[in-house]
Write an enzyme that holds these catalytic residues in place. Structure first.
Site, mmCIF file in Angstrom:
data_model
loop_
_atom_site.group_PDB
_atom_site.id
_atom_site.type_symbol
_atom_site.label_atom_id
_atom_site.label_comp_id
_atom_site.label_asym_id
_atom_site.label_seq_id
_atom_site.Cartn_x
_atom_site.Cartn_y
_atom_site.Cartn_z
ATOM 1 C CB CYS A 53 -0.938 0.000 1.207
ATOM 2 S SG CYS A 53 -2.027 1.445 1.277
ATOM 3 C CB CYS A 56 -0.666 2.438 3.894
ATOM 4 S SG CYS A 56 -2.267 1.859 3.311
ATOM 5 C CG ASP A 57 3.084 1.245 4.514
ATOM 6 O OD1 ASP A 57 2.592 1.690 5.584
ATOM 7 O OD2 ASP A 57 2.889 0.089 4.109
#
Length: 228
Positions: A53, A56-57
């Site tokens: 992701c 997300c990261d």
């Protein structure tokens, strides 16, 4: 939950093949699982330099050189997103041509931070949980050469698999397996059964959108119980 029966109300859900729950409504939030490559180091280093992701990261990889595997629209979108943080993003793909739409390819190819490793496949993720990812062992499919490609992080963007196996043949779903809900609703084709989150969302797949549809499903389930 290992088995469900939605043919009559109350609905039943068998848990671990041991006991059964019943309910007049059912909210499905089983999500979708990111597809992984199954190569050594991938599972062990997930969350320690390996991610599925980018949104997300990506922030955690500021000023690092990254590699992302995939050739579809999602991979192009995530590669482009990662350039906001990374110093370089290398797209690795097993074919000479990408599956992504022309507009997504053009956008990625116009980004001078993105480089291309075509006709290559990842073989192994090299690193430790203590020190993170150090390199990706890759194979050139044209020459057979296997070598280490240095990188500070490895992102996998080869798609997601909705966790809808329990409902096959019972609930309407698309060709991939995402549950189909009514527009502006979480209602499925079975009255009293609602679906929220990534099990019915193949586009956004974010925690905030999943939480939003979860709220919608809860409200709709409550109204169903009140009014039928």
């Amino acid at each position: 939950v290992t088995e469900v029966d939605l043919s009559s109300r109350p609905f039943t859900a068998k848990v671990d093949d041991e006991y059964t729950l019943t309910g007049d409504t059912l909210v499905i939030s089983t999500g979708a699982t990111a597809k992984l490559l199954g190569i050594p180091g991938e599972d062990e280093l997930m969350g320690f330099g390996v991610s599925a992701c980018a949104t997300c990261d990506g922030f955690f990889f500021r000023d690092q050189e990254l590699v992302i595997a995939g050739g579809g629209d999602s991979a192009m979108e995530e590669a482009t997103f990662l350039t906001k943080f990374a110093s370089k993003v290398t797209v690795i793909h097993r074919r000479d041509e990408l599956r992504a739409s022309k507009i997504m390819q053009d956008r990625a190819r116009a980004n001078d931070k993105i480089e291309w490793l075509m006709s290559h496949v990842p073989v192994e993720v090299i690193g430790t949980q203590e020190e993170g990812v150090k390199a990706l062992k890759v194979k050139d499919l044209k020459t057979g050469r296997v070598y280490d490609y240095p990188t500070g992080g490895f992102f996998v963007a080869i798609g997601h698999r909705p966790n809808s196996q329990l409902f096959q043949g019972v609930l309407d779903m698309d060709d991939t397996g995402y549950l189909i809900t009514e527009p502006d609703s979480t209602k499925t084709n079975v009255p009293g059964v609602f679906a929220c989150g990534d099990i019915q969302d193949s586009v956004y797949r974010q925690a905030v959108t999943a939480a939003g549809t979860g709220c919608m499903a809860a409200l709709e389930a409550e109204r169903f119980l009140q009014h039928g």
